[in-house]
Design a protein around this motif. Structure first.
Motif, short mmCIF file in Angstrom:
data_model
loop_
_atom_site.label_atom_id
_atom_site.label_comp_id
_atom_site.label_asym_id
_atom_site.label_seq_id
_atom_site.Cartn_x
_atom_site.Cartn_y
_atom_site.Cartn_z
N LYS A 190 -2.63 1.39 3.18
CA LYS A 190 -2.42 0.09 2.55
C LYS A 190 -3.72 -0.71 2.54
O LYS A 190 -4.02 -1.41 1.55
CB LYS A 190 -1.32 -0.69 3.28
CG LYS A 190 0.08 -0.14 3.09
CD LYS A 190 1.06 -0.92 3.94
CE LYS A 190 2.47 -0.35 3.83
NZ LYS A 190 3.43 -1.08 4.70
N GLN A 191 -4.48 -0.64 3.61
CA GLN A 191 -5.73 -1.40 3.67
C GLN A 191 -6.73 -0.86 2.65
O GLN A 191 -7.49 -1.63 2.05
CB GLN A 191 -6.33 -1.34 5.08
CG GLN A 191 -5.36 -1.54 6.24
CD GLN A 191 -4.38 -2.68 6.04
OE1 GLN A 191 -4.76 -3.78 5.65
NE2 GLN A 191 -3.10 -2.42 6.29
N VAL A 192 -6.74 0.45 2.45
CA VAL A 192 -7.64 1.04 1.46
C VAL A 192 -7.27 0.56 0.06
O VAL A 192 -8.15 0.28 -0.77
CB VAL A 192 -7.59 2.58 1.54
CG1 VAL A 192 -8.41 3.21 0.41
CG2 VAL A 192 -8.11 3.06 2.89
N TYR A 193 -5.99 0.41 -0.22
CA TYR A 193 -5.58 -0.06 -1.53
C TYR A 193 -5.90 -1.54 -1.73
O TYR A 193 -6.10 -1.98 -2.88
CB TYR A 193 -4.10 0.24 -1.77
CG TYR A 193 -3.91 1.63 -2.30
CD1 TYR A 193 -4.02 1.90 -3.65
CD2 TYR A 193 -3.67 2.70 -1.43
CE1 TYR A 193 -3.87 3.19 -4.15
CE2 TYR A 193 -3.53 3.99 -1.90
CZ TYR A 193 -3.63 4.23 -3.26
OH TYR A 193 -3.51 5.51 -3.74
N LEU A 194 -5.96 -2.30 -0.65
CA LEU A 194 -6.47 -3.67 -0.77
C LEU A 194 -7.91 -3.64 -1.26
O LEU A 194 -8.32 -4.42 -2.14
CB LEU A 194 -6.39 -4.40 0.57
CG LEU A 194 -5.02 -4.85 1.06
CD1 LEU A 194 -5.14 -5.48 2.44
CD2 LEU A 194 -4.39 -5.84 0.10
N ALA A 195 -8.70 -2.73 -0.70
CA ALA A 195 -10.10 -2.59 -1.12
C ALA A 195 -10.19 -2.13 -2.57
O ALA A 195 -11.06 -2.57 -3.33
CB ALA A 195 -10.82 -1.60 -0.20
N LEU A 196 -9.29 -1.24 -2.98
CA LEU A 196 -9.27 -0.76 -4.36
C LEU A 196 -9.05 -1.91 -5.34
O LEU A 196 -9.74 -2.01 -6.36
CB LEU A 196 -8.17 0.29 -4.53
CG LEU A 196 -7.90 0.73 -5.98
CD1 LEU A 196 -9.10 1.46 -6.56
CD2 LEU A 196 -6.64 1.61 -6.03
N GLY A 197 -8.11 -2.79 -5.03
CA GLY A 197 -7.84 -3.91 -5.92
C GLY A 197 -9.06 -4.80 -6.11
O GLY A 197 -9.38 -5.21 -7.23
N GLY A 198 -9.74 -5.09 -5.01
CA GLY A 198 -10.95 -5.90 -5.10
C GLY A 198 -12.03 -5.22 -5.91
O GLY A 198 -12.74 -5.86 -6.70
#
Length: 217
Positions: A141-149
């Motif tokens: 989930k944290q990696v996908y936060l980075a993806l969105g940014g």
């Protein structure tokens, strides 16, 4: 470009113009976006592999064979490809490294702040490890936060981008030597200049109506 412009005009690019290289200063800005991405309790459970050379892109393209061959040109013809990876575990060494960096960066002003931060973060890690038993999913989930940014940042810089889950993670992990480093790949993002063959550029954006996806209370 305004934020509204960026979210309305960005799209998933289906074809890149080979041989086009993005300015390094724009890439550096996107790397800064990734490095400063938010994560739960500042756990930072990620690592980013950046392919900016033909050899690097060819290594990543090894994961786009078979059922994922349609993504191979999006890797080979891009300017840069980033593999967003996660750690295999949030072990003590990583937690200690994050804590020491926080201290180095001056985040602990009040007495006992360092110990409190360490205790609080470890309580979340323990909850996800022992009670929820979902450490991998939590880190992902944290990696996908980075993806969105990353995708929003690319749009603001007028950089064409393609996020891809269509690849063989085991093959990519092997090609990049990730598992030996305690990492595994999550998602790929190709960055570059779209070609005239990018059919998606001419299609209208489609989202559900505003009144169906928002509830105001």
């Amino acid at each position: 470009m305004t934020l509204d412009d960026a979210v309305l005009t960005r799209h998933t690019v289906k074809a890149f113009e080979a041989g086009q290289t993005l300015p390094q200063e724009k890439i550096d800005t996107l790397l800064n976006v990734l490095r400063n991405s938010p994560s739960s309790v500042n756990s930072q459970p990620w690592h980013f592999v950046v392919a900016s050379t033909p050899e690097g892109r060819e290594a990543m393209a090894k994961a786009t064979g078979g059922a994922f061959v349609y993504n191979e040109p999006k890797v080979l013809n891009a300017s840069h490809v980033i593999a967003l990876c996660m750690r295999s575990d949030l072990d003590d060494a990583h937690l200690q490294k994050v804590l020491e960096q926080e201290q180095k960066d001056g985040r602990f002003v009040a007495e006992g702040a360092k110990a409190g931060q360490d205790k609080g973060r470890r309580s979340y890690v323990d909850m996800h490890r022992f009670e929820l038993r979902d450490i991998p999913q939590w880190m992902e989930k944290q990696v996908y936060l980075a993806l969105g940014g990353l995708l929003l940042g690319a749009a603001m810089l007028n950089i064409d981008a393609t996020p891809m889950e269509g690849f063989d993670a085991r093959a990519l992990d092997h090609a990049l030597g990730l598992r030996e480093k305690g990492l595994t790949s999550v998602v790929l993002v190709s960055l570059g200049v779209r070609s005239e063959n990018d059919f998606n550029a001419a299609l209208p954006k489609s989202r559900l109506p505003r009144d169906e996806i928002f509830t105001f209370i």
